[in-house]
Enzyme design. Structure first.
Site, PDB file in Angstrom:
ATOM      1  N   ASN A   6       0.900  -1.141   0.000  1.00 12.25           N
ATOM      2  CA  ASN A   6       0.000   0.000   0.000  1.00 12.25           C
ATOM      3  C   ASN A   6       0.945   1.197   0.000  1.00 12.25           C
ATOM      4  OD1 ASN A   6      -1.557   2.198   0.656  1.00 12.25           O
ATOM      5  ND2 ASN A   6      -2.605   1.214   2.377  1.00 12.25           N
ATOM      6  N   ALA A   8       0.676   4.159   0.654  1.00 11.99           N
ATOM      7  CA  ALA A   8       0.488   5.086   1.770  1.00 11.99           C
ATOM      8  C   ALA A   8       1.143   4.586   3.058  1.00 11.99           C
ATOM      9  CB  ALA A   8      -1.003   5.325   2.007  1.00 11.99           C
ATOM     10  N   CYS A   9       1.621   3.361   3.056  1.00  3.00           N
ATOM     11  CA  CYS A   9       2.171   2.723   4.254  1.00  3.00           C
ATOM     12  C   CYS A   9       3.675   2.986   4.372  1.00  3.00           C
ATOM     13  CB  CYS A   9       1.898   1.222   4.176  1.00  3.00           C
ATOM     14  SG  CYS A   9       2.767   0.224   5.390  1.00  3.00           S
ATOM     15  N   SER A  10       4.090   3.521   5.513  1.00  2.00           N
ATOM     16  CA  SER A  10       5.514   3.823   5.713  1.00  2.00           C
ATOM     17  C   SER A  10       6.370   2.553   5.730  1.00  2.00           C
ATOM     18  CB  SER A  10       5.719   4.625   6.995  1.00  2.00           C
ATOM     19  OG  SER A  10       5.323   3.876   8.121  1.00  2.00           O
ATOM     20  N   ARG A  13       6.965   1.615   2.119  1.00  2.00           N
ATOM     21  CA  ARG A  13       7.954   2.511   1.501  1.00  2.00           C
ATOM     22  C   ARG A  13       9.363   2.180   1.988  1.00  2.00           C
ATOM     23  NH1 ARG A  13       3.899   6.219   2.831  1.00  2.00           N
ATOM     24  NH2 ARG A  13       5.214   7.156   4.441  1.00  2.00           N
TER      25      ARG A  13
END
Length: 119
Positions: A6, A8-10, A13
């Site tokens: 996802n 948006a997930c740190s 990333r």
């Protein structure tokens, strides 16, 4: 190697950054857009050596709406859990990295990502 993320997930990333830093050859699957089928979820669970409740994000709103915390965690309920993950992919823990040796890891730490790279 494939990584389910996802964006948006740190943690996702961070895993991507580590894979890039190590020069890994991998494919990104944005699993909220390219939703895994029940069979794909079962295959990943086998590769992880986990049960569906082990990779379920029970703090998500959908989990609360479904009452997942009260669902039995047994073989008879396994298909129900897998169906819930396929119907509500946001419930799937992330990132999941499928390693080249046929195994997989939930890559929430640098150590787990490195483990996948070493396989």
């Amino acid at each position: 190697m494939e990584i389910w993320i996802n964006p948006a997930c740190s943690k996702c990333r961070s895993a991507i950054s580590l894979l890039d830093a190590e020069g890994a050859d991998y494919t990104v699957r944005r699993y909220l857009e390219d939703v895994p089928s029940e069979d794909e979820i079962r295959e990943v669970l086998t590769r992880l050596g986990l049960e569906p409740w082990d990779i379920t994000r029970t703090g998500e709103a959908a989990a609360k709406e479904l009452g997942l915390r009260d669902w039995p965690r047994d073989d008879a309920s396994r298909d129900r859990w897998v169906a819930a993950l396929a119907a509500h992919p946001k419930l799937i823990q992330r990132p999941i990295i499928t390693a080249d040796d046929g195994t997989a890891v939930v890559g929430r730490s640098d150590e787990a990502v490195r483990d996948a790279l070493s396989r």
